[in-house]
Design a protein around this motif. Structure first.
Motif, PDB file in Angstrom:
ATOM      1  N   MET A   1       0.826  -1.201   0.000  1.00 48.48           N
ATOM      2  CA  MET A   1       0.000   0.000   0.000  1.00 48.48           C
ATOM      3  C   MET A   1       0.864   1.256   0.000  1.00 48.48           C
ATOM      4  SD  MET A   1      -2.994  -1.353   0.132  1.00 48.48           S
ATOM      5  CE  MET A   1      -3.126  -3.112   0.024  1.00 48.48           C
ATOM      6  N   ASP A  16     -10.068  -5.126   3.109  1.00 53.03           N
ATOM      7  CA  ASP A  16     -10.740  -4.638   4.308  1.00 53.03           C
ATOM      8  C   ASP A  16     -12.152  -5.167   4.407  1.00 53.03           C
ATOM      9  OD1 ASP A  16      -8.615  -3.371   5.206  1.00 53.03           O
ATOM     10  OD2 ASP A  16      -9.127  -1.410   4.335  1.00 53.03           O
ATOM     11  N   ARG A  19     -11.805  -8.353   5.899  1.00 46.53           N
ATOM     12  CA  ARG A  19     -11.407  -8.227   7.300  1.00 46.53           C
ATOM     13  C   ARG A  19     -12.568  -7.863   8.209  1.00 46.53           C
ATOM     14  NH1 ARG A  19      -5.905  -8.664   9.082  1.00 46.53           N
ATOM     15  NH2 ARG A  19      -5.112  -9.893   7.362  1.00 46.53           N
ATOM     16  N   PRO A  22     -16.251 -10.423   9.868  1.00 48.56           N
ATOM     17  CA  PRO A  22     -16.612 -10.954  11.194  1.00 48.56           C
ATOM     18  C   PRO A  22     -17.211  -9.877  12.079  1.00 48.56           C
ATOM     19  CG  PRO A  22     -14.432 -11.704  10.555  1.00 48.56           C
ATOM     20  CD  PRO A  22     -14.838 -10.681   9.544  1.00 48.56           C
ATOM     21  N   GLY A  23     -16.680  -8.673  11.974  1.00 47.69           N
ATOM     22  CA  GLY A  23     -17.232  -7.582  12.756  1.00 47.69           C
ATOM     23  C   GLY A  23     -18.685  -7.338  12.407  1.00 47.69           C
ATOM     24  N   TRP A  26     -20.809 -10.060  13.910  1.00 50.17           N
ATOM     25  CA  TRP A  26     -20.913  -9.873  15.362  1.00 50.17           C
ATOM     26  C   TRP A  26     -21.924  -8.793  15.689  1.00 50.17           C
ATOM     27  CZ3 TRP A  26     -20.452 -12.563  19.319  1.00 50.17           C
ATOM     28  CH2 TRP A  26     -20.108 -12.062  20.589  1.00 50.17           C
ATOM     29  N   LYS A  27     -21.813  -7.684  14.951  1.00 47.35           N
ATOM     30  CA  LYS A  27     -22.763  -6.589  15.151  1.00 47.35           C
ATOM     31  C   LYS A  27     -24.174  -7.029  14.785  1.00 47.35           C
ATOM     32  CE  LYS A  27     -19.939  -2.502  14.555  1.00 47.35           C
ATOM     33  NZ  LYS A  27     -19.736  -1.322  13.713  1.00 47.35           N
ATOM     34  N   GLY A  30     -25.660  -8.879  17.444  1.00 53.56           N
ATOM     35  CA  GLY A  30     -26.065  -7.969  18.514  1.00 53.56           C
ATOM     36  C   GLY A  30     -27.384  -7.299  18.194  1.00 53.56           C
ATOM     37  N   GLU A 425     -10.561   4.260   5.911  1.00 53.82           N
ATOM     38  CA  GLU A 425      -9.146   4.363   6.191  1.00 53.82           C
ATOM     39  C   GLU A 425      -8.305   3.900   4.996  1.00 53.82           C
ATOM     40  OE1 GLU A 425      -6.749   2.448   9.569  1.00 53.82           O
ATOM     41  OE2 GLU A 425      -8.163   3.858  10.463  1.00 53.82           O
ATOM     42  N   ALA A 426      -8.817   2.859   4.336  1.00 54.01           N
ATOM     43  CA  ALA A 426      -8.088   2.336   3.193  1.00 54.01           C
ATOM     44  C   ALA A 426      -7.900   3.413   2.137  1.00 54.01           C
ATOM     45  CB  ALA A 426      -8.837   1.156   2.609  1.00 54.01           C
TER      46      ALA A 426
ATOM     47  N   MET B   1      -0.290   2.210   7.600  1.00 52.67           N
ATOM     48  CA  MET B   1      -1.400   3.085   7.210  1.00 52.67           C
ATOM     49  C   MET B   1      -2.729   2.373   7.324  1.00 52.67           C
ATOM     50  SD  MET B   1      -0.980   3.513   3.128  1.00 52.67           S
ATOM     51  CE  MET B   1      -2.382   3.393   2.130  1.00 52.67           C
ATOM     52  N   ASN B   2      -2.743   1.108   6.906  1.00 48.21           N
ATOM     53  CA  ASN B   2      -3.989   0.375   7.123  1.00 48.21           C
ATOM     54  C   ASN B   2      -4.034  -0.164   8.543  1.00 48.21           C
ATOM     55  OD1 ASN B   2      -5.040   0.747   4.646  1.00 48.21           O
ATOM     56  ND2 ASN B   2      -4.077  -1.088   3.782  1.00 48.21           N
ATOM     57  N   ASN B   3      -5.186  -0.027   9.140  1.00 45.71           N
ATOM     58  CA  ASN B   3      -5.338  -0.545  10.495  1.00 45.71           C
ATOM     59  C   ASN B   3      -5.779  -2.005  10.430  1.00 45.71           C
ATOM     60  OD1 ASN B   3      -5.480  -0.767  13.185  1.00 45.71           O
ATOM     61  ND2 ASN B   3      -7.326   0.501  13.422  1.00 45.71           N
ATOM     62  N   LEU B   4      -4.914  -2.822   9.781  1.00 44.29           N
ATOM     63  CA  LEU B   4      -5.340  -4.203   9.489  1.00 44.29           C
ATOM     64  C   LEU B   4      -5.433  -5.042  10.747  1.00 44.29           C
ATOM     65  CD1 LEU B   4      -3.336  -4.857   6.239  1.00 44.29           C
ATOM     66  CD2 LEU B   4      -5.770  -4.335   6.498  1.00 44.29           C
ATOM     67  N   PRO B   8     -12.303  -6.478  15.278  1.00 45.77           N
ATOM     68  CA  PRO B   8     -13.669  -5.993  15.084  1.00 45.77           C
ATOM     69  C   PRO B   8     -14.247  -5.596  16.437  1.00 45.77           C
ATOM     70  CG  PRO B   8     -13.459  -8.314  14.449  1.00 45.77           C
ATOM     71  CD  PRO B   8     -12.128  -7.875  14.947  1.00 45.77           C
ATOM     72  N   GLU B   9     -15.034  -4.568  16.396  1.00 50.78           N
ATOM     73  CA  GLU B   9     -15.587  -4.124  17.671  1.00 50.78           C
ATOM     74  C   GLU B   9     -16.734  -5.030  18.090  1.00 50.78           C
ATOM     75  OE1 GLU B   9     -16.169   0.031  18.102  1.00 50.78           O
ATOM     76  OE2 GLU B   9     -14.962   0.410  16.305  1.00 50.78           O
ATOM     77  N   PRO B  11     -20.152  -5.405  19.473  1.00 51.45           N
ATOM     78  CA  PRO B  11     -21.322  -4.578  19.735  1.00 51.45           C
ATOM     79  C   PRO B  11     -22.017  -4.948  21.042  1.00 51.45           C
ATOM     80  CG  PRO B  11     -21.767  -6.170  17.989  1.00 51.45           C
ATOM     81  CD  PRO B  11     -20.317  -6.272  18.318  1.00 51.45           C
ATOM     82  N   ILE B  12     -21.957  -6.222  21.398  1.00 54.20           N
ATOM     83  CA  ILE B  12     -22.664  -6.600  22.605  1.00 54.20           C
ATOM     84  C   ILE B  12     -22.032  -5.918  23.810  1.00 54.20           C
ATOM     85  CG2 ILE B  12     -23.079  -8.562  24.146  1.00 54.20           C
ATOM     86  CD1 ILE B  12     -23.817 -10.175  21.800  1.00 54.20           C
ATOM     87  N   ASP B  15     -22.000  -1.571  22.547  1.00 59.45           N
ATOM     88  CA  ASP B  15     -23.244  -0.847  22.282  1.00 59.45           C
ATOM     89  C   ASP B  15     -23.905  -0.479  23.603  1.00 59.45           C
ATOM     90  OD1 ASP B  15     -22.828  -1.031  19.668  1.00 59.45           O
ATOM     91  OD2 ASP B  15     -24.604  -2.224  19.197  1.00 59.45           O
ATOM     92  N   ARG B  21     -27.797  -5.313  29.533  1.00 60.28           N
ATOM     93  CA  ARG B  21     -28.416  -6.035  28.427  1.00 60.28           C
ATOM     94  C   ARG B  21     -27.545  -7.207  27.977  1.00 60.28           C
ATOM     95  NH1 ARG B  21     -32.064  -4.839  23.691  1.00 60.28           N
ATOM     96  NH2 ARG B  21     -32.884  -3.181  24.955  1.00 60.28           N
TER      97      ARG B  21
END
Lengths: 428, 314, 222
Positions: A1, A16, A19, A22-23, A26-27, A30, A425-426, B1-4, B8-9, B11-12, B15, B21
């Motif tokens: 990059m 990305d 990547r 999964p997030g 997960w969300k 939720g 960000e990418a 630069m990439n936040n690879l 992952p956040e 949420p449970i 949030d 909850r």
């Protein structure tokens, strides 16, 4: 990059996107499990019913299919009846896809994903209905091509397994991709889903055609052995599917803030009007051929509609189905059905229940009565069969509720890709 | 630069309204899983009877000779354990140059059901249901109309004005049940007999729907037979005691007929209405019947080509 | 009953054999059809034997001392005059009482040989044959049945379909047919199938017992 940003952007986005998947899941989990007390009550109720069904199934596996009321004379019962209906429901979802993609109905385009979600839930219900009908579910792996022995292309059941699973995968892909893109806030790439949408149109027709072939390919069962079966299946599916989707849309509009114009529903009702008329016409044509010629082939139809040899276990079922279908049709043809009225809900319920009976108790069961050697052995589902079937329907509704809730959340931007990560960000 | 590397956040956890909850959700999920485990508990009682070898057993036609022997040994041991009987499981193979056929003389069948009874005993059928691969119909003279038939008659035979028609597997040359089976658990052997691998069948009963002759039976529960009544001479593909939840059918008693013997139903027939043999042998009785009697097959119009012929004396 | 058997008590199974019935040799029985070999190969064939028919060896009578005895036919018939017209036991004052005769318009001597004191059977041409050879006698009138019998298409049998591997035992005519009243008598068949759910279209007289025990409803596990 490290090269120019422009060159890095495309692969970066791809990477990305993978990547952050999964997030997203997960969300999604939720948001799909957040809700009001009404929602939790509904989910608890469905879970409870599904649990009762699961327990009944476990007992059935342990003690044998003797806990059902099926017999060597009527070897398929409520499970396969429900299976047939659910396949129709799944195929019916395509009636939103066709206007949206073949006729470029923009408003339908926004809602078509609901039809696909219904298809996913319906396929899960049909698959479960077959699984609970197996005497040896532990040998399920014998059905897996490569590991087991897959009698393809001879057995119509193998075709059905292929088309049902294929349809499930196609719809999961379309729903997942579209939702995810919306979540990322990006415009979906048509190359990634439009071919699958068109494939799903053909595939939807194939699932119900193949399911009909399952029955009409059997020369020893004259009641099923009619070339009109597949068209009838499709026509009725294009009633029950859209009718069910109309109900889902109504619930969705009332429980979420998602709003849309009345036009997509009106399109669906026009489709129902035509499909139901064709369905009734084909039914009438079938009955004429059977009863006017009065050949031995009419024996099952005679039993179904009028009873024979003092046995009339299905007479009440089929006349209820005919009455509901006729009432539903009349209601759908009322101008009020085009408005967001309760009449429309009643019409949908009439047609759904009517077709559930017509395709199940009114089609699968009389195929076995009289038997191939003309013995009239009756069938009425046992409590176990009712528990398991209701459990499957509850589980399907549970899946559908989660899916639809997730769709609504993404649609209403309740979840989306957080700023400052992933794609944004990418491109930085 | 990439936040690879960024996770992952969750949420449970992140949030709002967060803590409470999420905790309730976790409780709900745990409770839910426990409820599912409880609901499905009968499955564990069922799996006690199963074993890994049986679960992993390959299709009959893919077993090597050694594997077959191991399977037969295991089945013999299981029969001893479950039924208390010492049995011997054999694996008779089709005889080269032999195609079986059956004929039944409707003029001399008296409807005694001795054939059905012999089948019941020979093939280790469930005693509770009095199951048999043969169903004898009392038919009205003047036609072959099953609509007027009756398989549960219980009065002295033969009755005037009636004739009797035993129906069993017709061992079709073009068997719809074999076509229907999604997993090749049922197939036609070289001598024309349609068999079932009871350890491969998943019990979908599509074959039972496909059969035009009501020839197939399903094991709705585990068969019950007192040890002393068990026929110890058993064939893997024929009369061994079937497991719960699988299909079964008439095999022309292949454990007998492939050893040159008559099927049990023929031996039980007091009048000699039944004729069995190798249809490829021009001097066999079955050939004589087919060539000299006016035979017919059931539901010829279906194209199943039965190997089971019926005839009347002139 | 009033039938006499062959005089020697005989083996349990009469080895009339394949040779006689099925193999098409020049034995008296096989005089009508083309020879039928049981197997086209030249392997040696096992024998087909015909079971001894279940007939009494003589006529039951009460001796002067009150004992029940079995009399040979010629015990009386060698000293009494023959009544060639007699066609039923009804005409007789003593012996053969209670014998039911229902076999066309035949008389006693149509089948029984008066010339040797009724100790044998009599073919239409007057030839005497032993009692156990009666298949031949029956076949004089019942040709199609005899032909079918010879081709294995009539009369019960046990054993091997493949005679290169084992033999066969066959029923005699008399196992099923009483020579004096050959029509098959009614009898109670083996019990019907115990279906979980009884067919509704069987006849009323046989249905009650089954409806009482089955009927549609939840199964016994519920």
């Amino acid at each position: 990059m490290t090269s120019t940003p422009a060159a890095a952007a495309a692969p970066g986005i791809q990477r990305d996107a993978i990547r952050s998947y999964p997030g997203f899941l997960w969300k999604a989990l939720g948001v799909a499990t957040n809700g009001t007390w009404l929602f939790y009550g509904w989910m608890t109720l469905l879970t409870a019913i599904a649990l009762v069904g699961a327990n009944a199934w476990a007992v059935q596996v342990r003690d044998g299919m003797i806990v059902t009321n099926m017999s060597d004379h009527v070897s398929w019962g409520l499970y396969i009846a429900n299976f047939t209906f659910c396949v129709g429901l799944a195929a019916g979802g395509v009636m939103m896809v066709i206007p949206a993609y073949l006729y470029d109905d923009e408003e339908m385009h926004g809602l078509v994903i609901i039809g696909e979600a219904v298809a996913v839930a319906a396929i899960i219900m049909s698959t479960l209905s077959v699984v609970v009908d197996l005497g040896r579910p532990d040998r399920f792996w014998h059905l897996i091509p490569g590991i087991g022995k897959f009698n393809w292309p001879m057995s119509m059941l193998t075709w059905d397994i292929i088309v049902l699973n294929g349809y499930l995968v196609i719809n999961l892909h379309i729903v997942g991709y579209l939702l995810y893109m919306k979540y990322l806030g990006r415009k979906p790439n048509p190359n990634w889903y439009v071919p699958f949408v068109f494939l799903s149109i053909i595939w939807a027709i194939s699932i119900h055609t193949v399911t009909a072939f399952l029955y009409c390919g059997l020369g020893g069962r004259p009641f099923w052995n009619t070339s009109l079966l597949a068209p009838r299946f499709l026509a009725s599916a294009f009633v029950s599917g859209p009718a069910f989707i109309l109900l889902v849309l109504r619930v969705l509009r009332m429980t979420t803030g998602w709003q849309w114009s009345p036009r997509p529903a009106q399109t669906l009702i026009q489709i129902i009007r035509v499909a139901m008329s064709i369905n009734l016409l084909m039914l009438a044509s079938e009955l004429f051929t059977l009863f006017y010629t009065g050949s031995g082939h009419a024996a099952a139809a005679r039993y179904l509609f009028f009873g024979s040899h003092g046995a009339n276990g299905l007479v009440a079922w089929i006349w209820t189905a005919i009455a509901l279908n006729l009432i539903g049709t009349v209601l759908f043809f009322q101008p009020a059905a085009l408005e967001r009225s309760w009449l429309r809900i009643a019409a949908c319920l009439c047609c759904i229940v009517g077709i559930w009976i017509e395709k199940g108790m009114g089609l699968v069961i009389p195929g076995f009565i009289p038997s191939t050697l003309h013995e009239v052995v009756e069938y009425a589902p046992s409590m176990t069969e009712w528990k398991i079937t209701t459990g499957i329907l509850a589980f399907g509704l549970l899946v559908l509720t989660l899916l639809v809730k997730l769709i609504a959340a993404v649609e209403l931007k309740q979840i989306s890709q957080p700023k400052g990560s992933g794609t944004t960000e990418a491109q930085a | 630069m990439n936040n690879l590397n960024s996770m992952p956040e969750l949420p449970i956890l992140n949030d709002q309204p967060t803590g409470r909850r999420s905790f309730l959700k976790a409780c709900g999920a745990t409770l839910g899983l426990a409820a599912w485990a409880t609901a499905l508990r009968p499955l564990t009682e069922w799996t006690e009877d199963l074993n890994v070898d049986e679960f992993l057993q390959k299709h009959y036609r893919e077993l090597t000779a050694d594997q077959k022997q191991a399977v037969f040994k295991r089945l013999e041991a299981e029969t001893k354990e479950n039924y208390g009987a010492d049995v011997h499981i054999t694996d008779s193979q089709p005889i080269p140059g032999v195609q079986f056929a059956y004929a039944l003389n409707l003029s001399i069948c008296i409807g005694c059901r001795k054939c059905a009874e012999a089948c019941h005993i020979e093939n280790n059928h469930d005693r509770t249901t009095n199951n048999s691969y043969i169903r004898v119909f009392e038919m009205q003279m003047g036609g072959i109309d099953f609509e007027k038939g009756n398989a549960t008659y219980d009065h002295p035979v033969p009755q005037p004005g009636k004739f009797y028609m035993p129906v069993q597997c017709q061992q079709c040359e073009n068997p719809p049940c074999v076509t229907a089976c999604p997993i090749e658990a049922t197939w036609q052997e070289d001598d024309g007999i349609v068999v079932v691998d009871y350890n491969w069948c998943i019990g979908c009963r599509y074959c039972e729907a496909a059969c035009p002759y009501h020839a197939r039976r399903f094991n709705w529960e585990k068969p019950e037979i007192p040890a002393e009544e068990i026929n110890p001479q058993q064939g893997y593909l024929s009369n061994r005691i079937r497991p719960q939840g699988v299909m079964e059918k008439c095999t022309f008693c292949l454990h007998r007929t492939r050893e040159g013997r008559m099927p049990a139903c023929l031996e039980a027939c007091p009048t000699g209405a039944r004729v069995f043999g190798n249809v490829l042998d021009p001097d066999s009785e079955i050939r004589w019947v087919i060539e000299n009697k006016r035979t017919f097959v059931l539901k010829e119009e279906l194209g199943t080509k039965p190997r089971f012929y019926y005839f009347f004396d002139e | 009953m009033d039938r006499e058997s062959h005089t020697n008590s005989g083996p349990f199974l009469l080895v009339l054999a394949v040779l006689l019935v099925l193999q098409g040799c020049s034995e008296p029985i096989d005089n009508s059809v083309e020879s039928v070999a049981a197997n086209s190969t030249l392997e040696p064939l096992f024998a087909t034997v015909i079971r001894e028919p279940p007939v009494p060896h003589g006529v039951r009578a009460v001796a002067p001392n009150g004992e029940e005895v079995s009399l040979q036919c010629n015990a009386c018939h060698s000293v009494r005059a023959h009544n060639l017209k007699s066609a039923s036991a009804v005409d007789l004052d003593e012996f053969h009482q209670g014998m039911h005769y229902q076999h066309g318009s035949l008389t006693c001597v149509s089948c029984h040989q008066p010339d040797d004191g009724y100790s044998s059977l009599r073919l239409a041409d007057g030839t005497s044959i032993a009692f156990f050879e009666s298949i031949q006698l029956c076949g004089q009138c019942h040709g199609p049945q005899l032909r079918d019998y010879e081709h294995g298409a009539h009369g019960g049998m046990t054993g091997y379909w493949d005679l290169t591997r084992g033999g066969r035992e066959r029923n005699h005519c008399l196992h099923c047919h009483d020579a004096h009243k050959p029509a098959y008598a009614d009898f109670q068949p083996v019990a019907p199938p115990r279906d979980r759910f009884a067919p509704a279209n069987h006849h009323a007289e046989s249905s009650e017992a089954f409806h009482a025990t089955s009927g549609l409803g939840d199964s016994h596990h519920e």
